[in-house]
Every structure is written in structure tokens, then in C-alpha cells.
Enzyme design. Sequence first.
Site, PDB file in Angstrom:
ATOM      1  N   GLU A 128       1.015  -1.192   0.014  1.00 46.57           N
ATOM      2  CA  GLU A 128      -0.005  -0.139   0.101  1.00 46.57           C
ATOM      3  C   GLU A 128       0.766   1.229   0.046  1.00 46.57           C
ATOM      4  OE1 GLU A 128      -3.916   1.490   2.518  1.00 46.57           O
ATOM      5  OE2 GLU A 128      -2.110   1.422   3.560  1.00 46.57           O
ATOM      6  N   ARG A 167       7.541   9.595   7.597  1.00 47.31           N
ATOM      7  CA  ARG A 167       7.549   9.104   6.336  1.00 47.31           C
ATOM      8  C   ARG A 167       7.207  10.011   5.221  1.00 47.31           C
ATOM      9  NH1 ARG A 167       8.111   3.549   6.790  1.00 47.31           N
ATOM     10  NH2 ARG A 167       9.359   3.278   8.663  1.00 47.31           N
ATOM     11  N   HIS A 212       1.756   5.727  10.614  1.00 50.56           N
ATOM     12  CA  HIS A 212       1.079   6.459   9.223  1.00 50.56           C
ATOM     13  C   HIS A 212      -0.411   6.952  10.019  1.00 50.56           C
ATOM     14  CE1 HIS A 212       3.693   3.465   6.812  1.00 50.56           C
ATOM     15  NE2 HIS A 212       3.826   4.799   6.529  1.00 50.56           N
ATOM     16  N   CYS A 260      -2.030  -1.959   4.787  1.00 53.46           N
ATOM     17  CA  CYS A 260      -0.870  -2.084   4.145  1.00 53.46           C
ATOM     18  C   CYS A 260      -0.482  -3.278   3.234  1.00 53.46           C
ATOM     19  CB  CYS A 260       0.109  -1.984   5.315  1.00 53.46           C
ATOM     20  SG  CYS A 260       0.068  -1.265   6.865  1.00 53.46           S
TER      21      CYS A 260
HETATM   22  C1  CIR Z   1       7.725   0.161   7.580  1.00 56.89           C
HETATM   23  O1  CIR Z   1       8.076   0.688   8.704  1.00 56.89           O
HETATM   24  O2  CIR Z   1       7.707   0.738   6.740  1.00 56.89           O
HETATM   25  C2  CIR Z   1       6.954  -1.241   7.767  1.00 56.89           C
HETATM   26  N1  CIR Z   1       7.484  -2.206   8.704  1.00 56.89           N
HETATM   27  C3  CIR Z   1       5.604  -1.217   8.209  1.00 56.89           C
HETATM   28  C4  CIR Z   1       4.810  -0.487   6.989  1.00 56.89           C
HETATM   29  C5  CIR Z   1       3.394  -0.439   7.323  1.00 56.89           C
HETATM   30  N2  CIR Z   1       2.574   0.248   6.321  1.00 56.89           N
HETATM   31  C6  CIR Z   1       1.375   1.043   6.580  1.00 56.89           C
HETATM   32  O3  CIR Z   1       1.194   1.293   7.771  1.00 56.89           O
HETATM   33  N3  CIR Z   1       0.867   1.461   5.581  1.00 56.89           N
END
Ligand code: CIR
Length: 253
Positions: free
Chosen positions: A65, A131, A161, A248
Amino acid sequence: MFSKAIVRTPAKSMVDGITTAGLGKPDYELALEQHRNYIQALESCGLAVTVLEADERYPDAQFVEDVALLLPRCAIMTRPGAESRRGEVVKVSALLDDYYDKVDTIQAPGTADAGDIMMVGEHCYIGLSERTNHEGAAQITGFLESAGYSGSMISISEALHLKSSVSYLENNRLVVTGELCVAAEFADFDQISIPESEGYATNCVWINDRVLVAQGYPQSIEKIRATGLEIIELDVSEFCKLDGGLSCLSLRF
Ligand code: CIR
């Protein structure tokens, strides 16, 4: 309504994915089983699912995602905020030519994870997070406006997020927890507030009048069930260990 989804099989290297959860390393075989169940759930909601193969170079690539925003009239490839995730966009981008005439791409110094973008009707809320920076959010807003949508920014500080703390279930229904319960931007929604002890369950996914909800959060499930929407409970414990939620794990469009 959605008709398609893209997912990506976790690589063995997922055990080294980025995490702040402090829940230990994921069990790879169990993660694969949970991922298969997730795909089945998407299919049961009527989606045709494209499964991208695992790539050992990218321990977080199953969280597909984050690398793209796919709307009916526009597609945007992000530039993920975590450098180790930047290469994830390549495989997804290649696939999008089959579905979109034009794909926009966030350019440096902009960064964005699409887990920070929540669509409500024709409007996107864009979380400013660790991010997603202001430049990335501004580029997204520009792309959205060119396609006849709108965008607005909202600062978040408690979660990874935006969609870790808020999910839209259509018909003005918003599942929300923590700092976002009192956000002025969300005051006019019918709020389903999730206790912070079950905060992980806030990230749920509306698909064609069903809702995917994380298993193991009874108070949240009761509250969401009260909407009358059909609930599909899924165990995603191994992805939770990497700070990843249900949304995600797929791109739905
Ligand atoms: C990260 O830290 O990027 C991954 N371990 C987790 C990403 C989760 N993505 C989301 O909440 N959209």
C-alpha cells in the site's frame, strides 16, 4: 466499489523488516499462511488479486500500500520515506501501465508513504509523518488537483502512518483512535472510537461493504459490527510485529 487488488508475497527477509513494535521477529511460515488468508478475503469481497513475487532485497515490500496511490482518475507512485523501501516502487510501477494511461511520481526531496493517505469521497487526507514530508504531500496535492480531486494535510505524531490511527468506512463513518479522535478535521464524521488498548484494530479496510478487521480486538470488532457492515476477521499477528496493518498489505482499486 473496488474490483482489483495488488499484493506482494513476503520475502524470507521480512524477518528483518523495519519495526518499532518490540514484539519479536515474525515467523515467516505463519506470515505466508496469514498472507494467503488475506488474499482469500480480498477475493471473497469480489476483487481480482494480482500477486507480485517476493523480492529478498525488500524486507517490507509486502506492505505494498505504501508505494502507490491508486484512484479511479489518477495513479501516483510514492517515494517511500524509508530509504530501504525506495526500490519497492519498481515492480508495482511496471504493473500500473496495464491500468492507467499516465502514472505520476513523487520526486526528491519529496517523500511519502501512501499509508499516510486516506481517501474520503473525492478528497484525500494526507498525514505529515516521519515518512511523508511537506514536499511529498504538496506534490500529491498537485497531482490530485490535476485529476479533479482535492487534498489536505494533517500532522500526526503518535503513529507510523495516518491510517494507523484512522480508517474510513464510507457513509461518513470513521474509525479513529488516539490523537485523531479530537482532530478538528474529523469532527463532522460519525466516529467509531477505538480504545488505545486496541489501537492496532483502527487500521481496518472497507471493501465493497465488507470490512477486514484484525483478529483479537473484541471491543473494536463489536463497535465496527454495530455499523451493520459484514466483518471479516483476519489474523495478521506476524505483520503487526513489523508495524504493518491490514490496509498496508494491499492496493485496492
Ligand atoms: C515500515 O516501517 O515501513 C514497515 N515495517 C511497515 C509499513 C506499514 N505500512 C502501513 O502502515 N501502511
